[in-house]
Design a protein around this motif. Structure first.
Motif, PDB file in Angstrom:
ATOM      1  N   GLY A 120     -24.730 -46.998  27.507  1.00  0.00           N
ATOM      2  CA  GLY A 120     -24.079 -45.877  28.167  1.00  0.00           C
ATOM      3  C   GLY A 120     -23.195 -46.322  29.314  1.00  0.00           C
ATOM      4  N   LEU A 121     -23.681 -47.261  30.118  1.00  0.00           N
ATOM      5  CA  LEU A 121     -22.894 -47.777  31.239  1.00  0.00           C
ATOM      6  C   LEU A 121     -21.712 -48.608  30.763  1.00  0.00           C
ATOM      7  CD1 LEU A 121     -25.779 -48.733  33.672  1.00  0.00           C
ATOM      8  CD2 LEU A 121     -23.916 -47.146  34.199  1.00  0.00           C
ATOM      9  N   ALA A 122     -21.924 -49.431  29.745  1.00  0.00           N
ATOM     10  CA  ALA A 122     -20.839 -50.274  29.233  1.00  0.00           C
ATOM     11  C   ALA A 122     -19.699 -49.422  28.679  1.00  0.00           C
ATOM     12  CB  ALA A 122     -21.368 -51.213  28.157  1.00  0.00           C
ATOM     13  N   ARG A 123     -20.037 -48.317  28.022  1.00  0.00           N
ATOM     14  CA  ARG A 123     -18.991 -47.440  27.487  1.00  0.00           C
ATOM     15  C   ARG A 123     -18.159 -46.817  28.600  1.00  0.00           C
ATOM     16  NH1 ARG A 123     -21.994 -44.278  22.442  1.00  0.00           N
ATOM     17  NH2 ARG A 123     -22.345 -46.160  21.192  1.00  0.00           N
ATOM     18  N   LEU A 124     -18.737 -46.712  29.785  1.00  0.00           N
ATOM     19  CA  LEU A 124     -18.003 -46.165  30.927  1.00  0.00           C
ATOM     20  C   LEU A 124     -17.301 -47.254  31.728  1.00  0.00           C
ATOM     21  CD1 LEU A 124     -20.526 -43.437  32.156  1.00  0.00           C
ATOM     22  CD2 LEU A 124     -18.457 -43.133  30.767  1.00  0.00           C
ATOM     23  N   GLY A 125     -17.292 -48.473  31.202  1.00  0.00           N
ATOM     24  CA  GLY A 125     -16.513 -49.539  31.814  1.00  0.00           C
ATOM     25  C   GLY A 125     -17.245 -50.411  32.815  1.00  0.00           C
ATOM     26  N   GLY A 169     -24.586 -37.516  35.518  1.00  0.00           N
ATOM     27  CA  GLY A 169     -25.808 -37.752  34.761  1.00  0.00           C
ATOM     28  C   GLY A 169     -26.124 -36.585  33.840  1.00  0.00           C
ATOM     29  N   ASN A 170     -26.015 -35.368  34.362  1.00  0.00           N
ATOM     30  CA  ASN A 170     -26.252 -34.181  33.531  1.00  0.00           C
ATOM     31  C   ASN A 170     -25.305 -34.144  32.334  1.00  0.00           C
ATOM     32  OD1 ASN A 170     -28.288 -33.221  35.202  1.00  0.00           O
ATOM     33  ND2 ASN A 170     -26.944 -31.860  36.358  1.00  0.00           N
ATOM     34  N   ALA A 171     -24.060 -34.525  32.567  1.00  0.00           N
ATOM     35  CA  ALA A 171     -23.075 -34.514  31.483  1.00  0.00           C
ATOM     36  C   ALA A 171     -23.452 -35.500  30.389  1.00  0.00           C
ATOM     37  CB  ALA A 171     -21.688 -34.831  32.032  1.00  0.00           C
ATOM     38  N   LEU A 172     -23.840 -36.712  30.760  1.00  0.00           N
ATOM     39  CA  LEU A 172     -24.199 -37.699  29.737  1.00  0.00           C
ATOM     40  C   LEU A 172     -25.467 -37.297  29.000  1.00  0.00           C
ATOM     41  CD1 LEU A 172     -21.952 -39.528  30.943  1.00  0.00           C
ATOM     42  CD2 LEU A 172     -23.435 -41.446  30.348  1.00  0.00           C
ATOM     43  N   GLY A 173     -26.404 -36.673  29.712  1.00  0.00           N
ATOM     44  CA  GLY A 173     -27.590 -36.173  29.037  1.00  0.00           C
ATOM     45  C   GLY A 173     -27.228 -35.134  27.983  1.00  0.00           C
ATOM     46  N   ALA A 174     -26.264 -34.270  28.312  1.00  0.00           N
ATOM     47  CA  ALA A 174     -25.815 -33.257  27.361  1.00  0.00           C
ATOM     48  C   ALA A 174     -25.117 -33.898  26.160  1.00  0.00           C
ATOM     49  CB  ALA A 174     -24.878 -32.271  28.055  1.00  0.00           C
ATOM     50  N   PHE A 175     -24.269 -34.897  26.423  1.00  0.00           N
ATOM     51  CA  PHE A 175     -23.614 -35.615  25.323  1.00  0.00           C
ATOM     52  C   PHE A 175     -24.648 -36.219  24.376  1.00  0.00           C
ATOM     53  CE2 PHE A 175     -19.597 -35.690  27.711  1.00  0.00           C
ATOM     54  CZ  PHE A 175     -18.655 -35.714  26.697  1.00  0.00           C
ATOM     55  N   ALA A 176     -25.696 -36.822  24.936  1.00  0.00           N
ATOM     56  CA  ALA A 176     -26.651 -37.596  24.150  1.00  0.00           C
ATOM     57  C   ALA A 176     -27.357 -36.764  23.092  1.00  0.00           C
ATOM     58  CB  ALA A 176     -27.680 -38.254  25.076  1.00  0.00           C
ATOM     59  N   VAL A 177     -27.652 -35.501  23.392  1.00  0.00           N
ATOM     60  CA  VAL A 177     -28.478 -34.707  22.485  1.00  0.00           C
ATOM     61  C   VAL A 177     -27.687 -34.066  21.349  1.00  0.00           C
ATOM     62  CG1 VAL A 177     -30.083 -34.203  24.366  1.00  0.00           C
ATOM     63  CG2 VAL A 177     -28.296 -32.537  23.827  1.00  0.00           C
ATOM     64  N   ASP A 189     -17.239 -42.509  26.048  1.00  0.00           N
ATOM     65  CA  ASP A 189     -16.542 -43.511  26.842  1.00  0.00           C
ATOM     66  C   ASP A 189     -15.905 -42.787  28.031  1.00  0.00           C
ATOM     67  OD1 ASP A 189     -14.131 -42.325  25.979  1.00  0.00           O
ATOM     68  OD2 ASP A 189     -13.830 -43.813  24.404  1.00  0.00           O
ATOM     69  N   ARG A 190     -15.214 -43.533  28.872  1.00  0.00           N
ATOM     70  CA  ARG A 190     -14.686 -42.941  30.109  1.00  0.00           C
ATOM     71  C   ARG A 190     -13.645 -41.850  29.825  1.00  0.00           C
ATOM     72  NH1 ARG A 190     -14.575 -44.481  35.911  1.00  0.00           N
ATOM     73  NH2 ARG A 190     -16.388 -45.694  35.349  1.00  0.00           N
ATOM     74  N   ASP A 191     -12.784 -42.074  28.857  1.00  0.00           N
ATOM     75  CA  ASP A 191     -11.773 -41.062  28.538  1.00  0.00           C
ATOM     76  C   ASP A 191     -12.413 -39.770  28.049  1.00  0.00           C
ATOM     77  OD1 ASP A 191      -9.688 -42.710  29.269  1.00  0.00           O
ATOM     78  OD2 ASP A 191      -9.271 -43.393  27.223  1.00  0.00           O
ATOM     79  N   GLU A 192     -13.422 -39.892  27.177  1.00  0.00           N
ATOM     80  CA  GLU A 192     -14.106 -38.704  26.670  1.00  0.00           C
ATOM     81  C   GLU A 192     -14.804 -37.952  27.792  1.00  0.00           C
ATOM     82  OE1 GLU A 192     -15.618 -39.718  22.193  1.00  0.00           O
ATOM     83  OE2 GLU A 192     -16.430 -40.962  23.810  1.00  0.00           O
ATOM     84  N   LEU A 193     -15.405 -38.703  28.712  1.00  0.00           N
ATOM     85  CA  LEU A 193     -16.119 -38.075  29.818  1.00  0.00           C
ATOM     86  C   LEU A 193     -15.173 -37.260  30.688  1.00  0.00           C
ATOM     87  CD1 LEU A 193     -18.726 -37.697  31.468  1.00  0.00           C
ATOM     88  CD2 LEU A 193     -18.110 -39.782  32.720  1.00  0.00           C
ATOM     89  N   PHE A 194     -14.020 -37.844  31.034  1.00  0.00           N
ATOM     90  CA  PHE A 194     -13.115 -37.127  31.921  1.00  0.00           C
ATOM     91  C   PHE A 194     -12.387 -35.997  31.215  1.00  0.00           C
ATOM     92  CE2 PHE A 194     -13.698 -41.045  34.428  1.00  0.00           C
ATOM     93  CZ  PHE A 194     -14.233 -40.432  35.544  1.00  0.00           C
TER      94      PHE A 194
END
Length: 316
Positions: free
Chosen positions: A41-46, A280-288, A299-304
């Motif tokens: 998860g961290l590596a995908r965010l750079g 953190g809440n956002a990545l938790g939502a993505f994961a499920v 990745d960072r682009d998807e997150l933003f």
């Protein structure tokens, strides 16, 4: 190095069909483990992340290391054990809202982790050391290794992040509680779920729990309350950060690891605590939203893009 994490990753087998696993004829093979989930998860965010572990000298071990390396995680500290196998577990999607998990990890290669597997210079190179409560439950040598890693981190002013990840079937509850409290007293940041906080302190009220963690020695505690969001606490501040609604939860396993990755990413990007918890809440939502522990992490682009669509202002 931004983050170093240490722990077991296993081969994950998931039936292609739902229902009791005895009727399954075909399985998807993936890889999952709390620590490598966070690392990916961290590596995908750079971010620069290293994973310390042991794998068996088998095809599963080779495939696992190749997969995690391919996700951008440093695996230079992973050792190959020719006397023990790579661990294995199964997810059974029995019916709606009935997910069961079966572990086959006894005497696995990672259960033989010990203090000799730690490179102090490697840990000292990081800004954060991430550990979970799963690893010390695997064996006596794993228990010793975790506390050696904490000692090395503190010696070099590396911040320790502890995610309890309670697995009741792995050990005696009294031993688990004692261990969790001991680690929490030495950790800079603790990331429990509400149920884990109650397990540790016997308290259900989230604000009282936050105060107990801070008094116990943590500088920051974030108490996760599922889909609702999370509360963060410091010695002089505490706030609730709402979560992000998910229309359909496909696979809840790995949500906490996604949260930890997003939160630590926010700290590395020097966001405020509120914004770090929101990430953190956002990545938790993505994961499920996807079958698998890491397949849904952005990745960072998807997150933003996600935050822009939500009209939230999050600093890059």
């Amino acid at each position: 190095m931004d983050v170093v994490t240490v722990g077991e990753t296993m081969v994950l087998m998931t039936p292609d069909s739902s229902g009791p696993m005895r009727y399954a004829n075909e399985f998807m093979r993936k890889f999952a483990g709390a620590e490598s989930n966070l690392a990916i998860g961290l590596a995908r965010l750079g971010h620069q992340v290293g994973w310390i572990s042991r794998v068996g000298k088998d095809e599963f071990g080779k495939a696992m290391v190749s997969f995690i390396r391919g996700e951008g995680v440093d695996v230079s500290q992973v050792k190959v054990d020719d006397s023990a196998p790579t661990g294995l577990y199964f997810k059974e999607f029995r019916r709606a809202n009935d997910l069961r998990v079966y572990y086959y990890r006894k005497n696995s290669a990672a259960s033989k982790l010990s203090p000799v597997d730690l490179n102090e210079e490697y840990i000292a190179s990081a800004k954060f050391l991430h550990i979970t409560g799963i690893t010390p439950a695997l064996s006596d040598s794993c228990y010793e290794m975790i506390f050696s890693a904490i000692e090395m981190a503190k010696k070099h002013s590396v911040k320790v992040v502890f995610d309890p990840n309670l697995r009741r079937k792995l050990w005696d509850e009294g031993k688990a509680r004692e261990t969790f409290l001991k680690i929490a007293s030495q950790a800079d940041i603790v990331l429990p779920g509400l149920d884990e906080g109650e397990f540790m302190f016997g308290e259900k009220d989230v604000e009282k729990l936050g105060k107990l963690f801070i008094e116990h020695g943590s500088a920051i505690v974030v108490i996760k309350t599922g889909a609702d969001g999370a509360f963060y606490f410091t010695n002089d501040d505490h706030r609730f950060v709402p979560g992000f609604p998910v229309a359909k939860v496909v696979d809840p396993v790995g949500a906490g690891d996604g949260f930890a990755a997003g939160f630590i990413s926010g700290l590395l990007d020097e966001l405020s605590l509120y914004e770090a918890v929101k990430r953190g809440n956002a990545l938790g939502a993505f994961a499920v939203t996807v079958n698998g522990d890491v397949e849904g992490l952005p990745d960072r682009d998807e997150l933003f893009t996600f935050f822009n669509e939500k009209s939230n202002d999050v600093s890059r």
